[in-house]
Each structure stands twice: as C-alpha cells, then as structure tokens.
Write a protein that holds these residues in place. Structure first.
Motif, PDB file in Angstrom:
ATOM      1  N   ALA A  97       0.826  -1.209   0.000  1.00  0.00           N
ATOM      2  CA  ALA A  97       0.000   0.000   0.000  1.00  0.00           C
ATOM      3  C   ALA A  97       0.857   1.256   0.000  1.00  0.00           C
ATOM      4  O   ALA A  97       0.530   2.253  -0.656  1.00  0.00           O
ATOM      5  CB  ALA A  97      -0.932  -0.012   1.218  1.00  0.00           C
ATOM      6  N   ASP A 152      -6.451   2.447   1.564  1.00  0.00           N
ATOM      7  CA  ASP A 152      -5.816   1.138   1.752  1.00  0.00           C
ATOM      8  C   ASP A 152      -4.572   1.260   2.625  1.00  0.00           C
ATOM      9  O   ASP A 152      -4.327   0.413   3.488  1.00  0.00           O
ATOM     10  CB  ASP A 152      -5.448   0.535   0.396  1.00  0.00           C
ATOM     11  CG  ASP A 152      -6.670   0.124  -0.408  1.00  0.00           C
ATOM     12  OD1 ASP A 152      -7.755  -0.018   0.206  1.00  0.00           O
ATOM     13  OD2 ASP A 152      -6.559  -0.038  -1.637  1.00  0.00           O
ATOM     14  N   TYR A 153      -3.795   2.306   2.400  1.00  0.00           N
ATOM     15  CA  TYR A 153      -2.615   2.490   3.243  1.00  0.00           C
ATOM     16  C   TYR A 153      -3.016   2.789   4.684  1.00  0.00           C
ATOM     17  O   TYR A 153      -2.379   2.302   5.630  1.00  0.00           O
ATOM     18  CB  TYR A 153      -1.739   3.619   2.713  1.00  0.00           C
ATOM     19  CG  TYR A 153      -0.557   3.898   3.604  1.00  0.00           C
ATOM     20  CD1 TYR A 153       0.564   3.071   3.578  1.00  0.00           C
ATOM     21  CD2 TYR A 153      -0.573   4.953   4.508  1.00  0.00           C
ATOM     22  CE1 TYR A 153       1.644   3.303   4.426  1.00  0.00           C
ATOM     23  CE2 TYR A 153       0.496   5.194   5.346  1.00  0.00           C
ATOM     24  CZ  TYR A 153       1.603   4.366   5.299  1.00  0.00           C
ATOM     25  OH  TYR A 153       2.661   4.587   6.145  1.00  0.00           O
ATOM     26  N   ASN A 187      -8.518   5.674  -3.030  1.00  0.00           N
ATOM     27  CA  ASN A 187      -8.519   4.278  -2.592  1.00  0.00           C
ATOM     28  C   ASN A 187      -7.147   3.860  -2.065  1.00  0.00           C
ATOM     29  O   ASN A 187      -7.050   3.100  -1.105  1.00  0.00           O
ATOM     30  CB  ASN A 187      -8.937   3.369  -3.746  1.00  0.00           C
ATOM     31  CG  ASN A 187     -10.386   3.570  -4.148  1.00  0.00           C
ATOM     32  OD1 ASN A 187     -11.213   3.974  -3.337  1.00  0.00           O
ATOM     33  ND2 ASN A 187     -10.700   3.290  -5.404  1.00  0.00           N
ATOM     34  N   ARG A 241      -5.705   1.786   6.284  1.00  0.00           N
ATOM     35  CA  ARG A 241      -6.137   0.541   6.936  1.00  0.00           C
ATOM     36  C   ARG A 241      -4.948  -0.358   7.246  1.00  0.00           C
ATOM     37  O   ARG A 241      -4.869  -0.949   8.331  1.00  0.00           O
ATOM     38  CB  ARG A 241      -7.142  -0.182   6.044  1.00  0.00           C
ATOM     39  CG  ARG A 241      -8.428   0.593   5.777  1.00  0.00           C
ATOM     40  CD  ARG A 241      -9.427  -0.269   5.035  1.00  0.00           C
ATOM     41  NE  ARG A 241     -10.557   0.497   4.549  1.00  0.00           N
ATOM     42  CZ  ARG A 241     -10.681   0.935   3.296  1.00  0.00           C
ATOM     43  NH1 ARG A 241      -9.723   0.662   2.412  1.00  0.00           N
ATOM     44  NH2 ARG A 241     -11.736   1.634   2.920  1.00  0.00           N
TER      45      ARG A 241
END
Length: 422
Positions: A341, A397-398, A393, A400
């Motif tokens: 990510a 994502d990073y 996105n 999370r």
C-alpha cells in the motif's frame, strides 16, 4: 434584565452539547468514545466477571449437611397424647462433612485461575479487533467524505460545461450531439454524486454504532488527515504479545488442570459425620455417634470423564497450534499489505496523479481554444477522475494497513516494555 453574558453562556452550552461531531471528530476522540460506549467491550467485561465468579466458586469448600430424623413414631410402641416431652420417640441430629482428597479443590482453583486469565486475554483481543474495526470505520468515513467532495466537484464541472454548451449551441459553436454528450456525462456525474452521499451515510452509521452516537450519525465528520507513508523500516512483530495467543495458551493450561482433576476423581472422598441421639423409648437417654462413608467404585472408575478431559486437552492444544500458524500468517500478510500500500500510494501521488491533472488542464485549455474535440476533453476528464479515485482508494488502503500494523506494533512495544510474556 438578563445579564449581558447570558447569550455567551447559552452559545457555549450549545457547543458543548453538540460535542465534537459538528466541529469534526479526530481519531483519538473516536477511540475515547469507543472505549466509553462500546457494547462489545461491555459484554467482554461481563464475561470476565463471570469467570471471576467461577474462580470464587472453585475455591469454596463443600458445605456440611445437617439432618434431623425422628424415629419410632407409632401408637403401638408407646406413642400417646400430651406434649412432645411425653412422646416415646427417638430423635437423631446428624452433621456430615465431605472431605475431598487428591487435591481436587486445588485443581479446580488452578483451572478457574487459568480460565479467568484466558477470559481477560480474550477481552483484550476483542478490544484489539474492535479497535481495528473502529479505525477502519473512521478511515471509511474519511474516504466517503473525499469521494463525495470529488463527486460534487465533478458534478459542478459538468453543470458549468452544460451551461456553456447550451450557450455555444445557440451561437452555433457546437453541434447538438456534443451538447447531448455533455448532458449524458452530467447525468452520470449526478448519479455518482447520489451514490457517494449514500456511501457517506453508511460510513457515518457504521462509525456511530461503534462510538455510541447513533442519534448524531448524520453529523459525524472525520477530521484527521490521511496517515503519511514513512521510510522507516518495519520491525518484526512479537507473536507472544498477541492476546489471542495468550488466551489460547491459558486455555491449554486450564484443560491440563481439568484433566488432572478428572484423574483425581479416582481418589475416594471421605464423608465424616457426627450425631446426637435423644431416646425417649424407656428412660430418657442421650447418646453420641461418629460415622465415616466412602464411595464404592463398583460400576465405573470415571473412565468416561477422564477420556473426555483428555480429548478436551488435545483440542485445546491443537487450537493453540492452529492459532499460532494463523497469527504468523496474519503478521506476514499485514507487513506485506503495508509495504504494498505504501509503494502504490507513493507511485500514484508522486507521478500518476500529477500527470493526470496536467493532461486534464491542458485538455480544458485546448478545448476552449478550439484545438481539441469534445470527445478528447471528456476522455481526459474521465481519466483524471479515475486517477483521483484510485488515489483516494490508495490512501484508504494504506490507512487501513497502517492501522492494522501499528496496532500489532503497539502490542509488541507493550510486551517489550513490561519485560514479561502473557
């Protein structure tokens, strides 16, 4: 007359009553509200209280039994009218106490202690998973806000384009089919805008449940910015710091104690009794007695209970080994996801996003000057939007992956700081 400072007090009270939701909610504030209002944490605390009650029960000794028996009540054996002192009866008062042998009470206590420790670690692990869900919900809300902002900007751009196209159509600068294309893209943008609004509402509801603010869900706004990727090298995570592994290890210890307890049932317990007898059959007499009783192992010697305890111990050991393998895989996957990510986010933000914006700006300028057709302009706009959505996105994502890894790292640091293993 009202005091001059009364309006200020009313405004301050209104601000405090609305809470941090109207001004924006930080991640730290969300975590504080979650710790205070989480229903899952409260249920886990009740489970710990139940295990503590079982621990108290396991340490208690058997209560004695008190029995009062009256015998020889018969008219043919001298039973007659009058007070109880005139009745010719035999009355026995007996007290019995069970004495456990083979260390059964100590084994029950040991099993209960391990179960209580396992319940505490299970509650901690539930908090770990719920905290991960909370951070995910917070970043989902942040993502939905950014997508809504991007959808609003896109819809506003297409509205201006349609308005300008209508004017240019009247002037004969564009064909009706080009205006129709703009209107189609405007309709698509408004549809995406409505979907983005619904997505934000779902994200608000999900976060509101976790922090106990369902009534204020529509006012929740994620105020923190995205976490920035760093070049710091990831440290290896300590698996012993995971509370789910610690809980499984304690369950194995409890199962071992319960197996020993099942084996200890072959050691006969002794019931000791003392009695006082008051006999009025002939001359009133008082006597005392003493008795001992033990069970007879005629039909079984608890083979079924011992076999079941052995099976439960094997199950606990296999579950611990299974969890060890799963945790090792989870840590490796979390590390890989964070690195992937981070690299993806850097690649998009450092090059791809800037290029897409430059291309879209150049296309807008060329279209206004008549050097580019409408189809090329629309294609450049779609490309920019796709890249911006991909960038959002990638940030989510990073975020999370960062939340999952930092949560694991926090457990590792706590374990290293304490110098103990659960």
């Amino acid at each position: 007359m009202r005091p001059p400072f009364l309006p200020f007090i009313l405004c301050l009270s209104l601000f405090l009553a609305t809470g941090p939701a109207r001004a924006g909610l930080t991640l730290n504030q969300a975590e504080a509200l979650w710790r205070q209002h989480s229903r899952e944490l409260k249920l886990a605390a009740v489970a710990v209280e139940a295990a503590a009650a079982d621990q108290v029960t396991a340490g208690q000794r058997q209560n004695p039994d008190l029995a009062l028996n009256t015998l020889a009540i018969s008219p043919w054996s001298g039973y007659r009218s009058g007070g109880w002192e005139r009745k010719k009866m035999d009355t026995v008062l007996r007290v019995e106490q069970l004495i456990e042998r083979g260390g059964k009470r100590e084994l029950r206590q040991r099993s209960a202690d391990e179960r209580l420790a396992a319940a505490r670690f299970a509650a901690e692990d539930l908090g770990r998973l719920q905290l991960l869900d909370l951070r995910g919900a917070y970043f989902d809300l942040r993502l939905s806000q950014e997508r809504l902002r991007l959808a609003q900007e896109t819809a506003a751009l297409y509205r201006r384009s349609v308005e300008a196209g209508q004017l240019r159509k009247k002037a004969g600068d564009i064909a009706p089919v080009d205006l129709a294309r703009l209107q189609i893209d405007l309709a698509r943008a408004e549809t995406e805008l409505r979907a983005a609004q619904a997505e934000r509402e779902r994200a608000q509801q999900a976060l509101a449940y976790l922090i106990g603010r369902e009534a204020e869900a529509g006012e929740l706004q994620a105020a923190d910015d995205w976490p920035l990727p760093t070049a710091a090298e990831l440290q290896g995570a300590s698996l012993d710091a995971r509370p789910d592994l610690a809980a499984a290890r304690r369950r194995v210890a409890a199962a071992e104690a319960e197996r020993e307890l099942a084996r200890a049932r072959r050691t006969r317990d002794v019931t000791v009794g003392m009695q006082y007898e008051h006999n009025l059959q002939n001359a009133p007499t008082n006597s005392y007695g003493f008795g001992v009783s033990v069970p007879l192992f005629i039909w079984h010697e608890y083979e079924g209970e011992i076999a079941r305890a052995e099976a439960d111990l094997n199950t606990a050991r296999l579950q611990f080994e299974q969890l060890q393998a799963q945790v090792g895989g989870e840590v490796a996957v979390a590390r890989s996801a964070l690195l992937a990510a981070r690299d993806r986010l850097r690649r998009i933000e450092d090059g791809l996003l800037a290029d897409a914006r430059r291309v879209a700006d150049a296309a807008e300028l060329a279209y206004r000057r008549g050097a580019m057709g409408l189809l090329d302009l629309l294609d450049a706009r779609r490309t920019q939007r796709q890249v911006e959505v991909e960038a959002l996105n990638a940030r989510a994502d990073y975020a999370r992956a960062w939340a999952a890894w930092t949560l694991q790292a926090n457990y590792q640091n706590q374990n290293n700081a304490s110098g103990t293993k659960p």
